[in-house]
Each structure stands twice: as structure tokens, then as C-alpha cells.
Enzyme design. Structure first.
Site, PDB file in Angstrom:
ATOM      1  N   SER A  32      -4.510   4.897  -0.539  1.00 43.49           N
ATOM      2  CA  SER A  32      -5.327   6.012  -0.048  1.00 43.49           C
ATOM      3  C   SER A  32      -6.663   6.022  -0.770  1.00 43.49           C
ATOM      4  O   SER A  32      -6.830   5.372  -1.804  1.00 43.49           O
ATOM      5  CB  SER A  32      -4.632   7.333  -0.349  1.00 43.49           C
ATOM      6  OG  SER A  32      -4.661   7.578  -1.744  1.00 43.49           O
ATOM      7  N   ASP A  33      -7.619   6.771  -0.244  1.00 47.84           N
ATOM      8  CA  ASP A  33      -8.792   7.108  -1.042  1.00 47.84           C
ATOM      9  C   ASP A  33      -8.354   8.142  -2.084  1.00 47.84           C
ATOM     10  O   ASP A  33      -7.244   8.676  -2.023  1.00 47.84           O
ATOM     11  CB  ASP A  33      -9.930   7.625  -0.156  1.00 47.84           C
ATOM     12  CG  ASP A  33     -11.284   7.463  -0.845  1.00 47.84           C
ATOM     13  OD1 ASP A  33     -11.323   7.374  -2.093  1.00 47.84           O
ATOM     14  OD2 ASP A  33     -12.315   7.431  -0.143  1.00 47.84           O
ATOM     15  N   TRP A  34      -9.226   8.431  -3.013  1.00 53.57           N
ATOM     16  CA  TRP A  34      -8.900   9.260  -4.184  1.00 53.57           C
ATOM     17  C   TRP A  34      -8.881  10.746  -3.802  1.00 53.57           C
ATOM     18  O   TRP A  34      -9.927  11.349  -3.566  1.00 53.57           O
ATOM     19  CB  TRP A  34      -9.914   8.992  -5.277  1.00 53.57           C
ATOM     20  CG  TRP A  34      -9.601   7.843  -6.192  1.00 53.57           C
ATOM     21  CD1 TRP A  34      -9.577   7.900  -7.556  1.00 53.57           C
ATOM     22  CD2 TRP A  34      -9.280   6.489  -5.861  1.00 53.57           C
ATOM     23  NE1 TRP A  34      -9.241   6.670  -8.081  1.00 53.57           N
ATOM     24  CE2 TRP A  34      -9.048   5.787  -7.070  1.00 53.57           C
ATOM     25  CE3 TRP A  34      -9.117   5.781  -4.664  1.00 53.57           C
ATOM     26  CZ2 TRP A  34      -8.701   4.443  -7.114  1.00 53.57           C
ATOM     27  CZ3 TRP A  34      -8.769   4.448  -4.703  1.00 53.57           C
ATOM     28  CH2 TRP A  34      -8.567   3.796  -5.907  1.00 53.57           C
TER      29      TRP A  34
END
Ligand code: BGC
Length: 743
Positions: A284-286
Site C-alpha cells: 500500500s501507500d503510506w
């Protein structure tokens, strides 16, 4: 480990050679009598079977290093002695699984405040400048250099390969992306990944998918027709994945058609892993994972898990996922699959087999950065004032843009601390989680210093562009004015409009009114509105050109380097020409749910302007040279796809490099503009070369959502070669038969 770039593999880059491995290569791989080493898949399966559940779950998250600007303290789960980075996942030493450590890498190995003792990395030009070079080999070389600098720090995952299409000229992160065109984005993203992975470091491609605006990105629902998405942003990912086999794909923050990209089973399970057969892992992105069941939707790793606590109030893939596992809601098979995918990438790219770190040749890396900025600078306008004559005793005014201090770069997670530190940092700030890290970073040496070196006989004076009136005073007593226009763009923010900040448009206007011999150099990540455009004699688009950018700017201005960059993104006349004159959500407070309809569908960028009969300020593909080029003898062949061959001649008085572009312009009389490929050809005066471009057939096709396949309609395809999407020189027709292919 990934292969080095060979002559043959490079020949493929512009689309002139089919993508598949040759029959001889395949035979050579299969006829060996030696027992084959276990494949990465077999190794991943064997290792995973030996793991305990605690070990399995430990691989499913990454911990962000401490960053004061974002308010993330040191997490106790990161052991003492481990250097801070974007993401840390403990290894499993008893099974030889290394810890995973990631860093951002859009413009080099980053340090947005993670490591106080870091001595700095090579600050490369922004991806948009790499795209503007139309030279994929530079993306590869830059990637390999980034891979080496990552290894020196022990980082085995680079969060590189930003290939979102630049759909909106306000998007704050367009500088981290390559182009508005799917083919250009795919080819450059793939070469960046190939370069990084050739050094035994995993690279991502990101942000999957349609993360094309920053405004309220965590609450942004990006709406698009599904077939059009396959023909645009998803096609860029599909081709880039085929050409580079990235170890990981990073999913975006946004929703796509109502469902968050990181928990979007259609995009992750059906398309990425299903239709395309992707074998790596999806991270995932952060701060993009609100729920544990994203694991069921195809997400394999939750990144920067502390940001999920800040964003959504809890971690997803730790206690909550384990509880679901205990209740039988999260099957063991899926847990194993997630772990195997991560291990498979580790083995396929070789992060478990690192020898000693490569010796770094920082001077060579500077040369690569320099070459990218030289080739990426685009000469937008020139009435003959450039190149500046060397040797004369000119009085030259350099105005504005902190040009006495350095050049600027984009802000956000991609910012790179250069060796020796920044020449200056000006805090800008703003709302939202990225506001604290929104800075103007200045990188030395300065354009003024580099210009002074190349024009030793000229007399330079600098004015900061503090007020229009003051700048005009210097302009009046000068023979030539070189005015710098800068705009800091970055993560978490979209530009509210296309103007330059801090009153710079008024300053440029005032100096151009006072002295008609004015040249403007722009350091931006996006098009600017340039209200003074008609008053100045030349405009140079330098993007964020990296640590050697000032030298490259001076070389282009003085003609030591003949400019050869081309626009990888259309520069509109104004926002009224773009698909969304008003940007939905702009100005709403952080946390407001917003919806952006990307109703232009696959007609992104130059395709849109052609369809709407708009003449932009500067078209996609535009870029001037101090030479000139002509095209002749276009021959187009049909079959499974289209091959176009033609002759390019340098008709100018000096050596130069041309970027001829091949477009599909119509199908059975209906206009449809698609870049099919491009060349990059160095030519001496009067020299001619033949260029051949073979199109990826998906660029000629439409995606048939019902069949889940690509469909070429039978009929007459018009193909043209030109200098830009709006300057087509030759065209020819070719007949194609109906065909359904691919997925
Ligand atoms: C960005 C990603 C980046 C990550 C880690 C996020 O805010 O959107 O592109 O890789 O942070 O720094």
C-alpha cells in the site's frame, strides 16, 4: 538478477522490436542439461512452508522511520542500529530472509529528515525531466545509479517508478511522473525499474492507479470509465510491468470508481494478478489501509503502518488481521500467498544474495544527472536570441528564482538531500499531513555561477526579483536579461492555478516591458501560464533539473549543448482548455471527501486537445533545437501491428538530436490520436538516418470490456510522423484486419 541493457534490448525501447524473447534465447534457457536451480517461486514456496505464523505476519507490514516533519516518532519495533527509512520490515534470519528496507527514489535516494548523519545522495532531475529527454536509456542509467546508492545504505527496496499519467496540469506530483502518454510513461517507468533492479534492489511501480491529483488524496474518489482506464493509466502499468517485472506495485491513496485502490479487488485481484498474471506483491501507500480485509482484496503488505494509525486510528495488518485469522475469516492460503509473493520478489531480484556493496563513483553519477538534465531541458520558444553569443562583452542581468543560490526541486517524500547539503531551505508550509515538510530546497551550484563560467567576458549582475520596479531598473541598463521563474510543487498539494508564485509573473512582465531582450528559464514541474510569453524572446523549460541542472541550463543557453528535450505533457493556453477548468475539491479542508470525474477517459493530454480542436500553448512533443530537421519517405506496413519507417535529415547548420514522433491519427476516417512510438536521432548537418518504429498493437486497439480483450477493428489506419502532436509532417494509410488479442 535483472539483465544489463544490451544493444538489442535497448533497440526494443522505442517499440521497433517485438517484446517477446527470441526463439533462440528460449531454446538456450531450456536445453541446458544441468539441474536447474529452484525458481524464485519454488524457493518462496519452500521457505514459506517452514515459517511460523508469527514470522509470516511479521512480513506483512512495514514501519516508517522517525520523521519529525510528519510527526512520526521512533517506533520501538525498529531495532537499535537500524537506519531510518521510509519502511522497515524485520527479516527472518534463521531462514535467510533479509530485513526489507525501503526508500523513496523519484529523484534519487531520499532523506526527508530520516537520517541526520546521511552524507547525501545524488540529486537527479525529476522524472518529468527524464521523460522530456525521450531517452529511455537515461532512465535506466539513473535507475542503476540509484540502485547502487541504495545498496550502499543497505536499502533493498526503492519506491520509484511513478507512472501515473499527468492528467491535470495542477497535480502537485506531476514532477514525479514521466508523461501524459501511456507508452512514454510505460517505457520510462520500466527502464527506471530495470536500472534499479539490475543492481539487485527491488523497485516499485506506483501509484496503482489513477492517483492523478493530490487534493485531499486520501478522500479522493477518482471516477473513470473502466475500459478507458484499461486504455490509459492501466495500460501504462501493464506495459511497464511486462517490460520490467517490478518486485512490487504500490497502490494509491485514492478510490477508483468508489473503492479504495489499496482494497480494490477488481484492480488488484482481477486485473493485476488475474488478467496480467503479476507474480510480485502489492504494497500500500503510506497510510492507505483502513481495514484488515484489504488483505482479501489483493493487498499483500501494509506500508508505513504508523500512518494508518494517524489516518484511520488503527493498524490493519497486525492485531486486527490476526484476529480475523483466528476467527477463520482470513484464510491460511491467502496468508501464505501474501508471504510467498514478498519472498518471490526478494529471490527473483536477489536481495538475499547481496555481496559487498558496489563501490560508488559519485562523479559518474553526477555525469548521469548532468546528461539527463541536458537532454531533458526543453527549448519552448526562441526567436534567434539563443544561443547567447559567447566571447562578447555583454551586460547580462540575471533576475529572480534564487538564481544566485541554486536550482529548486519538488517537495514531499521524493526530495533528495544532495551531497554537501542544500544551498538553502525556505519553509513554505500548508495544511494537512504534508504541510510540515513543504519546503523550497535549493541545490547548488547556482545558474548564475555556471553562466559566469561559460561567459567569462560578460558582465553579470543579479537582481532577486524582489519587486517588478526594482528588477526593471537592472533590466534597463543591461543588454540581455535572463529571468528565472520558479514554482515549488509537491506532494499533498495541487497548484491552485498555473501562475508563478510570489509575484514572479509581474516581475518577468516588468523586465520584458523594459528590455525586449529577455529570456525566461522556468523551474517548474508543470506548465506555467506565462502571461508575458509574447513579450520575451526565448523560453527554456528546465523542470527540476537536479544537482547538475545549473550547468545544463548554462550549456543550453550558451549553445555548448544543443537542446533536444521534448514536452512529455501538453502546455495548455489556460485551464479553460483542460478537461477540468475547475478542480473539484480544491480549497476544501483536509479530510473532505471529494470526487473527480476523469471523463476524458483515455483521451488524456494531447488526445484531449486534438479531440476538442484546441490549440494549446505548446503541444505534447514540442521542443526546439538550434538545428532543424525534415522528414521524408514515410513507409507504413500493416499486419499484426503497424510499422512506420521514414528518413530524418538535419537541415540546420549544426549538429543536433531530433525526436521524431509517430502517431495514429485516424481509424476509418474517425480521428483518434495515439502516440505509437518515437526515435531519438543524433545527426550532423546534412546527415540523414532512417528511423523505424513498430507500434505496440494495444495502441491501435480499443479495450473490449465485455470480452476482456483488445480489439482491432478492420479498416484503414492513418499514421503520421511529426515534430509534435500538433505538427505532423507526413502521413500514410495502412489496412489492418479485425483481431481480438491479449487481455
Ligand atoms: C507517497 C509515496 C511514498 C511514500 C513513502 C507517500 O506519502 O505517496 O509515493 O513512496 O509516502 O515515503
Amino acid at each position: 538478477m535483472a539483465t544489463k541493457l544490451t544493444r538489442r534490448s535497448f533497440a526494443k525501447l522505442t517499440g521497433s522490436v517485438p517484446l517477446t524473447a527470441s526463439a533462440t534465447q528460449v531454446a538456450a534457457q531450456t536445453s541446458s542439461s544441468k539441474p536447474a536451480d529452484p525458481s524464485p517461486d519454488e524457493r518462496a514456496r519452500e521457505t514459506e512452508q517452514k515459517m511460523t505464523d508469527d514470522e509470516r505476519f511479521s512480513l506483512l507490514i512495514s514501519l516508517m522511520g522517525a520523521v519529525a516533519a510528519v510527526g512520526v516518532p521512533r517506533d520501538k519495533r525498529i531495532p537499535e542500529g537500524v537506519s531510518m527509512s521510509a519502511g522497515y520490515t524485520p527479516g527472518v534470519p534463521r531462514l535467510g530472509i533479509p530485513a526489507l528496507q525501503s526508500s523513496d527514489a523519484s529523484m534519487g535516494v531520499t532523506n526527508p529528515g530520516y537520517r541526520p548523519n546521511d552524507k547525501g545522495a545524488t540529486a537527479f532531475p525529476a522524472s518529468i525531466a527524464v521523460g522530456a529527454s525521450f531517452n529511455p536509456q537515461l532512465a535506466h542509467e539513473g535507475g542503476a545509479a540509484i540502485g547502487r546508492e541504495a545498496r550502499m545504505r543497505g536499502f533493498n527496496i526503492m519506491l520509484a517508478g511513478g507512472i501515473n499519467l499527468t492528467r491535470d496540469p495542477r497535480n502537485g506530483r506531476n514532477y514525479e511522473y514521466y508523461s501524459e502518454d501511456p507508452w512514454v510513461s510505460a517505457v520510462f517507468g520500466a527502464e527506471a525499474v530495470n536500472g534499479i533492479q539490475s543492481e539487485g534492489v527491488i523497485s516499485t511501480l506506483k501509484h496503482y492507479v489513477l492517483n492523478c491529483n493530490e487534493t485531499n488524496r486520501h478522500w479522493l474518489d477518482a471516477i473513470i470509465d473502466p475500459a478507458a482506464l484499461r486504455e490509459s493509466d492501466l495500460l501504462a502499468f501493464q506495459i511497464a510491468i511486462e517490460r520490467s517485472q517490478p518486485g512490487a506495485i504500490m497502490s494509491g491513496y485514492n478510490k477508483v470508481n468508489g473503492t479504495y485502490a489499496s482494497g480494490n479487488s477488481h484492480l488488484l485481484n482481477d486485473v493485476l494478478k488475474g488478467a496480467w498474471g503479476y507474480k510480485g506483491y502489492a504494497m500500500s501507500d503510506w497510510g492507505a489501509v483502513p481495514a484488515w480485509d484489504y488483505a482479501l482484496s489483493g493487498l499483500d503488505q501494509e506500508s508505513g503502518i504508523q500512518l494508518d494509525v494517524m489516518q484511520w486510528g488503527a493498524e490493519a495488518f497486525t492485531d486486527r488481521l490476526r484476529a480475523a485469522y483466528a476467527r477463520g475469516k482470513f484464510p491460511k492460503e491467502r496468508l501464505s500467498d501474501m508471504v510467498r509473493r514478498i519472498l518471490r520478489s526478494a529471490y527473483a531480484i536477489g536481495i538475499d544474495r547481496w555481496g559487498p556493496a558496489p563501490t560508488l563513483d559519485m562523479a559518474k553519477h553526477n555525469e548521469i544527472a548532468l546528461e539527463i538534465s541536458r537532454q531533458g531541458i526543453v527549448l519552448l520558444k526562441n526567436d534567434g536570441v539563443l544561443p547567447v553569443a559567447t566571447g562578447g562583452k555583454l551586460k547580462i542581468a540575471v533576475i529572480g528564482g534564487h538564481a544566485q543560490e541554486g536550482i529548486i526541486c519538488g517537495t514531499g517524500s521524493g526530495a533528495v538531500l544532495p551531497v554537501g547539503g542544500f544551498a538553502g531551505v525556505v519553509k513554505i508550509g500548508g495544511p494537512g499531513i504534508m504541510g510540515g515538510g513543504r519546503n523550497m530546497f535549493l541545490i547548488a551550484p547556482s545558474p548564475l555561477a555556471e553562466l559566469t563560467k561559460l561567459l567569462p567576458d560578460a558582465k553579470f549582475e543579479f537582481d532577486p526579483g524582489y519587486t517588478p520596479a526594482e528588477a526593471a531598473l537592472l533590466a534597463r541598463r543591461s543588454d540581455l536579461v535572463i529571468a528565472f521563474g520558479i514554482r515549488v510543487e509537491g506532494e499533498g498539494f495541487d497548484n491552485a492555478d498555473l501562475s508563478l508564485p510570489w509575484g514572479q509573473d509581474a516581475v518577468i512582465d516588468a523586465v520584458a516591458n523594459t528590455n525586449p531582450n529577455t529570456v525566461v528559464v522556468l523551474e517548474t514541474g508543470n506548465p506555467a501560464s506565462m502571461p508575458w510569453r509574447g513579450k520575451v524572446r526565448a523560453i527554456v523549460q528546465a523542470w527540476y533539473p537536479g544537482q547538475a541542472g545549473s550547468q545544463a541550463i548554462a550549456e543550453v543557453l550558451t549553445g555548448t549543448v544543443n537542446p533536444s528535450g521534448r514536452l512529455p505533457i501538453t502546455f495548455p493556453l489556460d485551464l479553460a482548455q483542460t478537461p477540468r477548468p475547475g478542480l473539484p475539491g480544491l480549497g476544501t479542508p483536509w479530510g473532505t471527501p471529494i470526487t473527480i470525474r476523469y471523463d476524458e477517459g483515455a483521451e488524456v493530454g494531447y488526445r484531449w486537445y486534438a479531440q476538442k480542436n484546441q490549440k494549446p500553448m505548446y503541444a505534447f512533443g514540442h521542443g526546439l533545437s538550434y538545428a532543424s530537421f525534415s522528414y521524408r519517405e514515410l513507409e507504413v506496413q500493416g499486419g499484426e501491428t503497424v510499422t512506420a519507417a521514414f528518413i530524418v535529415t538535419n537541415t540546420g547548420a549544426r549538429a543536433g538530436t531530433d525526436v521524431p514522433q509517430v502517431y495514429l491519427t485516424a481509424v476509418n476516417g474517425d480521428e483518434r490520436l495515439r502516440l505509437l512510438g518515437f526515435g531519438r536521432i543524433a545527426l550532423q548537418p546534412n546527415e540523414s538516418k532512417r528511423v523505424s518504429v513498430e507500434a505496440d498493437p494495444r495502441l491501435l486497439a480499443r479495450f473490449d470490456g465485455g470480452a476482456g480483450r483488445w480489439r482491432i477493428a478492420a479498416g484503414r489506419y492513418r499514421v503520421a510522423v511529426g515534430r509534435s502532436a500538433q505538427d505532423l509532417a507526413l502521413s500514410a494509410d495502412v489496412q489492418l484486419s479485425a483481431r481480438l488479442f491479449g487481455v
